[in-house]
Design an enzyme around this catalytic site. Structure first.
Site, PDB file in Angstrom:
ATOM      1  N   LYS A 254     -14.292   3.777  14.965  1.00  0.00           N
ATOM      2  CA  LYS A 254     -14.153   5.229  15.213  1.00  0.00           C
ATOM      3  C   LYS A 254     -14.448   6.041  13.943  1.00  0.00           C
ATOM      4  CE  LYS A 254     -10.115   5.695  13.058  1.00  0.00           C
ATOM      5  NZ  LYS A 254      -9.344   6.730  12.382  1.00  0.00           N
TER       6      LYS A 254
ATOM      7  N   PHE B  31      -9.858  -3.418  -0.875  1.00  0.00           N
ATOM      8  CA  PHE B  31      -8.968  -4.104  -1.814  1.00  0.00           C
ATOM      9  C   PHE B  31      -8.296  -5.348  -1.222  1.00  0.00           C
ATOM     10  CE2 PHE B  31      -8.535   0.538  -3.002  1.00  0.00           C
ATOM     11  CZ  PHE B  31      -9.508   0.470  -3.993  1.00  0.00           C
TER      12      PHE B  31
ATOM     13  N   ASN C 187      -1.870   7.708   1.526  1.00  0.00           N
ATOM     14  CA  ASN C 187      -1.439   8.726   2.475  1.00  0.00           C
ATOM     15  C   ASN C 187      -0.756   8.086   3.694  1.00  0.00           C
ATOM     16  OD1 ASN C 187      -3.107  11.097   4.578  1.00  0.00           O
ATOM     17  ND2 ASN C 187      -1.475  11.572   3.160  1.00  0.00           N
ATOM     18  N   TRP C 188      -1.397   7.093   4.303  1.00  0.00           N
ATOM     19  CA  TRP C 188      -0.853   6.437   5.485  1.00  0.00           C
ATOM     20  C   TRP C 188       0.272   5.480   5.104  1.00  0.00           C
ATOM     21  CZ3 TRP C 188       0.732   6.956   9.925  1.00  0.00           C
ATOM     22  CH2 TRP C 188       0.677   6.029  10.957  1.00  0.00           C
TER      23      TRP C 188
ATOM     24  N   GLY D 196       0.844  -1.199   0.000  1.00  0.00           N
ATOM     25  CA  GLY D 196       0.000   0.000   0.000  1.00  0.00           C
ATOM     26  C   GLY D 196       0.871   1.237   0.000  1.00  0.00           C
TER      27      GLY D 196
END
Ligand code: NAD
EC number: 1.1.1.8
Length: 364
Positions: free
Chosen positions: A208, A100, A16-17, A13
């Site tokens: 959350k 995904f 952004n993270w 991956g």
């Protein structure tokens, strides 16, 4: 002490993270003798200004699409083929949007080391076949037949990439894997606490994002900080209850780690789920339209997680016990209007009982 076989790390991956964590993992791998310097990062190939994103990353050491303005260490190598990126890895760090994960696991099946361990940073659930929900770490373990720990916390990616101090929680049951995972993740600005309550850590990270949608509705409706605090508290109580009902054995103490209260607060004030939900109320556009317009290819999690949770609650006839989660799903899907939100939680079960039965039944 240095390890005779340095471990290879692959990050699956590069959003952004994924890119923010690649900065940390890349520099820790350079520093530690226990890890191979070369860190591979699977990048879902796409064109950016007429050029392949992997080529841009490998030439400029910057993910110009998902983390512009912050450099990646040069030992992080972008690879467009997930099998090529992962085949030699001892540690697989999964950090893709949850929709995904099944396809990626199917592609990787039988192509990775049987001794590899996984760490999932993915926040969200998937639907289980035959009803209910599946934790992403369970999907990874079941499909790839390797153990999977989780990392969740109050970690907005851009702030982590800017090296602002924060904490995170690793949920890991294995006493050998825990210290290894901490070593590749911890820095002086990114502090790691390892707990063994893996499922609670992961459930907190997913739920959350639903509450963050509620916080965004409050902002969009122009309601105040007190209302937002009430939504956050009721959201927290539904999170606790959810673990109590569906993941018995979870510990109340885990909610006080970074993955619990801290992540809930940061997501309800910053973060994309809150932002898009506020715009949803203010503009009247659909969630999908706003995701496309506002997030530049990044993915939302809250509305999809709300859908998966509601699907399960409906099957089990438990929607009324989770009115906040249920209302958020119905608003996101147009079954209720944002103005209905507060009425749905005005008579919350939390207001009807004197003591908190949920908390009492969870071990400390
Ligand atoms: N961004 C944060 O602040 C943050 C913090 C903590 C956890 N997380 C979690 O990390 C996970 C990944 O989020 P992110 O912020 O790195 O991603 P993102 O939303 O920024 O980016 C989307 C990513 O998905 C990739 N992608 C698009 N289509 C794909 C496909 N068909 N197959 C595989 N990949 C595809 C894109 O290339 C891109 O890398 C999510 O579960 C998220 O909840 C995010």
């Amino acid at each position: 002490m240095a390890c005779s076989n340095p471990k290879q790390v692959c990050i699956i991956g590069s959003g952004n993270w994924g890119s923010a964590i690649a900065r940390i993992v890349g520099s820790n791998a350079l520093r530690s003798k226990n890890f191979d310097e070369r860190v591979t990062m699977y990048v879902y190939e796409e064109m950016f200004n007429g050029k392949k994103l992997t080529e841009i990353i490998n030439e400029t050491h910057e993910n110009v699409k998902y983390l512009p303005g912050r450099k990646l260490p040069p030992n992080v190598v972008a690879v467009p083929d997930v099998v090529e990126a992962a085949k030699d890895a001892d540690v697989l760090i999964f950090v893709v949007p949850h929709q995904f994960i099944r396809t990626l696991c199917a592609t990787l099946l039988g192509k990775i080391k049987s001794t590899a361990i996984a760490l999932s940073l993915i926040k969200g659930f998937d639907r289980a076949e035959g009803g209910g929900i599946d934790l992403i770490s369970h999907i990874i373990t079941r499909h790839l037949k390797i153990p999977c720990s989780v990392l969740m916390g109050a970690n907005l990616a851009n702030e982590v990439a800017d090296e602002m101090f924060c904490e995170t929680t690793i949920g890991c049951k294995d006493a050998t894997a825990g210290p290894l995972l901490r070593e590749i993740i911890q820095t002086n600005y990114f502090r790691v606490v390892v707990v063994d309550d893996e499922d609670t850590v992961e459930v907190c990270g997913a739920l959350k994002n639903i509450v963050a949608c509620g916080a965004g509705f409050v902002d969009g409706l122009g309601l105040g900080d007190n209302t937002k605090a009430a939504v956050i508290r009721l959201g927290l109580m539904e999170m606790v209850k959810f673990v109590d009902v569906f993941y018995p054995g979870g510990k109340l103490a885990t909610f006080f780690e970074s993955c619990g209260v801290a992540d809930l607060i940061t997501t309800c004030y910053g973060g994309r789920n809150r932002k898009v939900s506020e715009a949803f109320v203010r503009t009247g556009k659909s969630i999908k339209e706003l995701e496309d317009e506002m997030l530049n290819g990044q993915k939302l999690q809250g509305p999809y997680t709300a859908e998966e949770v509601s699907y399960m609650l409906k099957i089990k006839g438990m929607e009324e016990q989770f009115p906040l989660f249920t209302a958020i799903h119905k608003i996101c899907t147009g079954q209720l209007t944002p103005k209905d939100f507060i009425d749905c939680i005005r008579n919350h079960p939390e207001h009807m009982v004197k003591t908190c039965g949920v908390c009492l039944s969870l071990p400390q």
